[in-house]
Design an enzyme around this catalytic site. Sequence first.
Site, short mmCIF file in Angstrom:
data_model
loop_
_atom_site.label_atom_id
_atom_site.label_comp_id
_atom_site.label_asym_id
_atom_site.label_seq_id
_atom_site.Cartn_x
_atom_site.Cartn_y
_atom_site.Cartn_z
N LYS A 238 -39.66 51.46 35.91
CA LYS A 238 -40.80 51.25 35.04
C LYS A 238 -41.82 50.35 35.72
O LYS A 238 -41.46 49.49 36.53
CB LYS A 238 -40.36 50.55 33.74
CG LYS A 238 -39.50 51.36 32.81
CD LYS A 238 -39.11 50.51 31.60
CE LYS A 238 -38.20 51.24 30.62
NZ LYS A 238 -38.92 52.32 29.92
N ARG A 312 -30.54 58.51 25.71
CA ARG A 312 -29.94 59.74 25.16
C ARG A 312 -28.64 60.10 25.88
O ARG A 312 -27.78 60.75 25.29
CB ARG A 312 -30.95 60.88 25.24
CG ARG A 312 -31.33 61.33 26.64
CD ARG A 312 -32.64 62.09 26.67
NE ARG A 312 -33.77 61.21 26.38
CZ ARG A 312 -35.03 61.63 26.30
NH1 ARG A 312 -35.31 62.92 26.49
NH2 ARG A 312 -36.00 60.78 26.04
#
Length: 460
Positions: A238, A312
């Site tokens: 990120k 996820r």
Amino acid sequence: MSPQSELLIAAAETAHPVRIVKAGVALDGRIAIWAEANGFTGKTGQLLVVPDADGAPEQALFGAGEAFDPMTARGLPTRLPAGDWRLEGVQGDAAHQAALAFALGGYLFDRYKARPERGRARLVAPDGLDMAATLNIAAACALTREMVDTPAADMGPLQLETIAREIAEGAGASLTVTTGDALLEDNYPAVHAVGRAAAPHRAPRVLEIGWNLDRADLPLVALVGKGVVFDTGGLDLKPAAGMRNMKKDMGGAAHALALGRLIMQAGLPVRLVVLVAAVENAVSADAFRPGDILNSRKGLTIEIGNTDAEGRLILADVLTRAGEHEPDLTLDFATLTGAARIALGPELPPLYTDDDALAEGVLNAGRTVGDPLWRMPLWAGYRASLDSEIADVRNDSAAWAQAGSVTAALFLQKFAPTTGSWAHMDVFAWNPRARPGWPEGGEAQAIRACFRYLSDKFVK
């Protein structure tokens, strides 16, 4: 952190009234003169303290606008002068909800910063209020917020385990912990892959609380939480701005643990399983890579398109584990996608389920207690965006689908229990702006809505 139990009191010898005033309602005498002089019109959230002849607080006027929203009372604890106060002009459930809001609004995260000593405003409980139940709800929300507010250095996988252990022991529940390479032996390969790059003392783990499991006559509720204690993005790193608040990426785990504690404290007539995957998505030579194919507990292979879509992956394993209990209802909580914020902003979490009755029940409960959610579609047309040429599914949807929160929910649906109903909540768990009663920082979303739904559903 300030205990909510200090904010609500059963009685007081003297308590100043907080008068709930609707917009346009005429006031009398000197109160009217004081209100006019200070521009008080009854606008929502407007507060005016009225002094006595000596200049001490005598009462307060609190604006209700056209209709009083009890949650606006969250702003009272930090705005009222110190002392004991009581609500006037509101009764029944609205007064009870306002008392809860008052307790929620008194949250203060002071672990790392000393605050000036000052007296506190306290609220006398309205008639008929169940103090214990109200304070339990406020404490559950405060626990969630405190966990989210705590920096990752002090809220790692081990700390999540410690909190889960305290909750389990307090309720007489069981706790099973699977850590490190034992995750491979016990068939949690995706959890292991995401968390294996972390330092050994921050090894990944799966936490499973079980309560009332010997009561086969009761319905089984499973709560599942994403516990990414810090998310660098992995090798798909990120940018700095995107990493700044990633201590909150365990917000789903905080929600599941706090809601689980609340259910057990209330003694709801259910069997309960709480499952948390606790990992740090770190960067090292052993980090999982874009292009890797991961195994999952369900047996589906997953192609990694982006290592920053890690939440996820760990949820896939623990949702599969939840399904092995054959639950009647599964609720999962996760700070899963930035796309959810683009769609609905930070204050309105999306709810995903293919069960219309469940959706309406949770949404209605949220409206009742002032804890809103918005139903989003599990749009079948986007399922193809998860197709992979070399694996059963990919973790990053194809760009043509665009709807990142929807496709993330569709990914989870592939692993969700097939017994009973399932709902996924893509919570933000954060207030990005400070306002009275909602300080900037960790926030509990959907806990009160889900608890009200479960109470209405299972308590006859």
